[in-house]
Design a protein around this motif. Structure first.
Motif, PDB file in Angstrom:
ATOM      1  N   LEU A  40      65.140  28.233-138.358  1.00 48.94           N
ATOM      2  CA  LEU A  40      66.584  28.451-138.297  1.00 48.94           C
ATOM      3  C   LEU A  40      67.309  27.124-138.434  1.00 48.94           C
ATOM      4  CD1 LEU A  40      69.134  30.170-137.815  1.00 48.94           C
ATOM      5  CD2 LEU A  40      68.767  29.843-135.356  1.00 48.94           C
ATOM      6  N   VAL A  41      68.154  27.037-139.453  1.00 46.28           N
ATOM      7  CA  VAL A  41      69.001  25.877-139.676  1.00 46.28           C
ATOM      8  C   VAL A  41      70.417  26.246-139.238  1.00 46.28           C
ATOM      9  CG1 VAL A  41      70.011  24.357-141.422  1.00 46.28           C
ATOM     10  CG2 VAL A  41      67.613  25.071-141.606  1.00 46.28           C
ATOM     11  N   VAL A  42      71.000  25.411-138.391  1.00 48.23           N
ATOM     12  CA  VAL A  42      72.368  25.610-137.939  1.00 48.23           C
ATOM     13  C   VAL A  42      73.213  24.461-138.478  1.00 48.23           C
ATOM     14  CG1 VAL A  42      73.914  25.871-135.970  1.00 48.23           C
ATOM     15  CG2 VAL A  42      71.586  26.774-135.835  1.00 48.23           C
ATOM     16  N   ALA A  43      74.202  24.819-139.293  1.00 49.43           N
ATOM     17  CA  ALA A  43      75.131  23.823-139.824  1.00 49.43           C
ATOM     18  C   ALA A  43      76.424  23.936-139.030  1.00 49.43           C
ATOM     19  CB  ALA A  43      75.395  24.075-141.308  1.00 49.43           C
ATOM     20  N   ILE A  44      76.828  22.833-138.425  1.00 50.37           N
ATOM     21  CA  ILE A  44      78.057  22.873-137.634  1.00 50.37           C
ATOM     22  C   ILE A  44      79.190  22.161-138.361  1.00 50.37           C
ATOM     23  CG2 ILE A  44      76.854  23.128-135.430  1.00 50.37           C
ATOM     24  CD1 ILE A  44      77.475  20.186-134.862  1.00 50.37           C
ATOM     25  N   ASN A  45      80.380  22.711-138.156  1.00 54.09           N
ATOM     26  CA  ASN A  45      81.572  22.067-138.690  1.00 54.09           C
ATOM     27  C   ASN A  45      81.725  20.700-138.043  1.00 54.09           C
ATOM     28  OD1 ASN A  45      82.148  25.151-138.522  1.00 54.09           O
ATOM     29  ND2 ASN A  45      83.666  24.412-140.004  1.00 54.09           N
ATOM     30  N   ASP A  94      77.860  15.953-129.726  1.00 54.68           N
ATOM     31  CA  ASP A  94      77.508  16.680-128.500  1.00 54.68           C
ATOM     32  C   ASP A  94      77.141  18.127-128.809  1.00 54.68           C
ATOM     33  OD1 ASP A  94      77.927  14.400-127.005  1.00 54.68           O
ATOM     34  OD2 ASP A  94      79.890  15.022-126.238  1.00 54.68           O
ATOM     35  N   ARG A  95      77.897  18.766-129.689  1.00 48.39           N
ATOM     36  CA  ARG A  95      77.589  20.149-130.069  1.00 48.39           C
ATOM     37  C   ARG A  95      76.211  20.222-130.723  1.00 48.39           C
ATOM     38  NH1 ARG A  95      81.368  21.652-133.991  1.00 48.39           N
ATOM     39  NH2 ARG A  95      82.331  19.599-134.061  1.00 48.39           N
ATOM     40  N   ALA A  96      75.907  19.246-131.558  1.00 49.34           N
ATOM     41  CA  ALA A  96      74.598  19.219-132.227  1.00 49.34           C
ATOM     42  C   ALA A  96      73.467  19.045-131.216  1.00 49.34           C
ATOM     43  CB  ALA A  96      74.564  18.097-133.264  1.00 49.34           C
ATOM     44  N   ARG A  97      73.652  18.172-130.239  1.00 50.38           N
ATOM     45  CA  ARG A  97      72.602  17.947-129.228  1.00 50.38           C
ATOM     46  C   ARG A  97      72.314  19.211-128.434  1.00 50.38           C
ATOM     47  NH1 ARG A  97      74.730  12.639-128.691  1.00 50.38           N
ATOM     48  NH2 ARG A  97      76.087  13.220-126.988  1.00 50.38           N
ATOM     49  N   SER A 147      65.231  28.289-130.332  1.00 49.83           N
ATOM     50  CA  SER A 147      65.417  29.070-131.554  1.00 49.83           C
ATOM     51  C   SER A 147      65.866  28.230-132.744  1.00 49.83           C
ATOM     52  CB  SER A 147      66.436  30.190-131.312  1.00 49.83           C
ATOM     53  OG  SER A 147      67.666  29.648-130.880  1.00 49.83           O
ATOM     54  N   VAL A 148      66.363  27.043-132.504  1.00 51.06           N
ATOM     55  CA  VAL A 148      66.949  26.217-133.567  1.00 51.06           C
ATOM     56  C   VAL A 148      65.928  25.197-134.080  1.00 51.06           C
ATOM     57  CG1 VAL A 148      68.788  24.576-134.118  1.00 51.06           C
ATOM     58  CG2 VAL A 148      69.269  26.536-132.630  1.00 51.06           C
ATOM     59  N   SER A 149      65.704  25.220-135.390  1.00 56.03           N
ATOM     60  CA  SER A 149      64.733  24.316-136.016  1.00 56.03           C
ATOM     61  C   SER A 149      65.362  23.009-136.481  1.00 56.03           C
ATOM     62  CB  SER A 149      64.082  25.000-137.222  1.00 56.03           C
ATOM     63  OG  SER A 149      63.532  26.241-136.856  1.00 56.03           O
ATOM     64  N   LEU A 150      66.622  23.079-136.942  1.00 59.99           N
ATOM     65  CA  LEU A 150      67.280  21.900-137.484  1.00 59.99           C
ATOM     66  C   LEU A 150      68.787  22.099-137.378  1.00 59.99           C
ATOM     67  CD1 LEU A 150      66.345  19.917-140.599  1.00 59.99           C
ATOM     68  CD2 LEU A 150      68.655  20.804-140.485  1.00 59.99           C
ATOM     69  N   VAL A 151      69.495  21.029-137.047  1.00 62.72           N
ATOM     70  CA  VAL A 151      70.955  21.043-136.993  1.00 62.72           C
ATOM     71  C   VAL A 151      71.471  20.005-137.972  1.00 62.72           C
ATOM     72  CG1 VAL A 151      73.016  20.714-135.556  1.00 62.72           C
ATOM     73  CG2 VAL A 151      70.958  21.735-134.556  1.00 62.72           C
ATOM     74  N   THR A 152      72.466  20.403-138.744  1.00 62.37           N
ATOM     75  CA  THR A 152      73.124  19.471-139.646  1.00 62.37           C
ATOM     76  C   THR A 152      74.627  19.746-139.608  1.00 62.37           C
ATOM     77  OG1 THR A 152      73.034  18.415-141.834  1.00 62.37           O
ATOM     78  CG2 THR A 152      72.902  20.847-141.766  1.00 62.37           C
ATOM     79  N   PHE A 153      75.375  19.051-140.433  1.00 57.42           N
ATOM     80  CA  PHE A 153      76.834  19.109-140.399  1.00 57.42           C
ATOM     81  C   PHE A 153      77.395  19.418-141.780  1.00 57.42           C
ATOM     82  CE2 PHE A 153      75.128  15.941-137.529  1.00 57.42           C
ATOM     83  CZ  PHE A 153      75.707  16.265-136.316  1.00 57.42           C
ATOM     84  N   PHE A 154      78.610  19.969-141.799  1.00 60.13           N
ATOM     85  CA  PHE A 154      79.356  20.057-143.054  1.00 60.13           C
ATOM     86  C   PHE A 154      80.814  19.775-142.760  1.00 60.13           C
ATOM     87  CE2 PHE A 154      79.512  24.313-141.348  1.00 60.13           C
ATOM     88  CZ  PHE A 154      80.729  24.843-141.723  1.00 60.13           C
ATOM     89  N   ASP A 155      81.447  19.038-143.658  1.00 56.80           N
ATOM     90  CA  ASP A 155      82.823  18.602-143.461  1.00 56.80           C
ATOM     91  C   ASP A 155      83.826  19.445-144.239  1.00 56.80           C
ATOM     92  OD1 ASP A 155      84.631  16.737-142.191  1.00 56.80           O
ATOM     93  OD2 ASP A 155      84.938  15.845-144.164  1.00 56.80           O
ATOM     94  N   GLU A 156      83.323  20.263-145.153  1.00 58.62           N
ATOM     95  CA  GLU A 156      84.202  21.128-145.935  1.00 58.62           C
ATOM     96  C   GLU A 156      84.679  22.290-145.067  1.00 58.62           C
ATOM     97  OE1 GLU A 156      80.941  19.235-148.330  1.00 58.62           O
ATOM     98  OE2 GLU A 156      80.958  20.574-146.603  1.00 58.62           O
ATOM     99  N   ASP A 157      85.589  23.090-145.608  1.00 54.72           N
ATOM    100  CA  ASP A 157      86.082  24.250-144.863  1.00 54.72           C
ATOM    101  C   ASP A 157      85.032  25.355-144.785  1.00 54.72           C
ATOM    102  OD1 ASP A 157      88.451  22.912-144.451  1.00 54.72           O
ATOM    103  OD2 ASP A 157      89.534  23.964-146.040  1.00 54.72           O
TER     104      ASP A 157
END
Length: 152
Positions: free
Chosen positions: A47-52, A73-76, A83-93
């Motif tokens: 499971l990859v979670v991309a956070i704003n 902090d949200r990523a940590r 359940s989460v395998s990887l966390v990354t970010f996206f800056d777009e809408d």
């Protein structure tokens, strides 16, 4: 792990497949989020979670002072969940560019989303992936938590 946007593709390439992808702000993690993420993870091997990013989250208009927690902090907090395998970010809408790069087998959102209206769902389906709305857990939302806290 937590990886910057620039490392998302290589980070995902090292994960077992099928890859499940979801995205959101995840500002105040609550039991609804935890249940949703566990259900999402059960749909694949990773499971990859991309956070704003903070800037992206502010553009969503969730209210003054949001997000309350920084993107780091949200990523940590998310990365600490089993359940989460990887966390990354996206800056777009929207995460369209990230989805196009990662090409997950499954894209999931909470049940409060109409998947037929999401460009992200159509994109994932264009390469044969599945786009699913998982059941919404009633009684939990970051906005309602904030309202209750402010009322006290």
């Amino acid at each position: 792990p937590i990886v910057p946007r620039s490392g998302a593709a290589s980070g995902c390439a090292a994960l077992p497949v099928p890859l499940v992808f979801t995205n959101g702000v995840f500002d105040l993690l609550h039991p609804g989020h935890v249940s949703y993420l566990a259900q999402a993870r059960a749909l694949g091997a990773s499971l990859v979670v991309a956070i704003n990013t903070d800037d992206s989250a502010r553009r969503l208009g969730k209210g003054p002072g949001r997000p309350l927690n920084s993107q780091d902090d949200r990523a940590r907090v998310l990365a600490a969940l089993a359940s989460v395998s990887l966390v990354t970010f996206f800056d777009e809408d929207t995460p369209l560019a990230l989805l196009a790069e990662l090409r997950p087998a499954v894209y999931v959102k909470g049940g409060d989303y109409d998947m037929a209206r999401l460009a992200e769902a159509r994109l994932v389906e264009s390469w044969g992936g599945r786009a699913l709305a998982l059941p919404f857990v009633d009684g939990y939302s970051s906005t309602s938590l904030l309202r209750r806290m402010n009322a006290r």
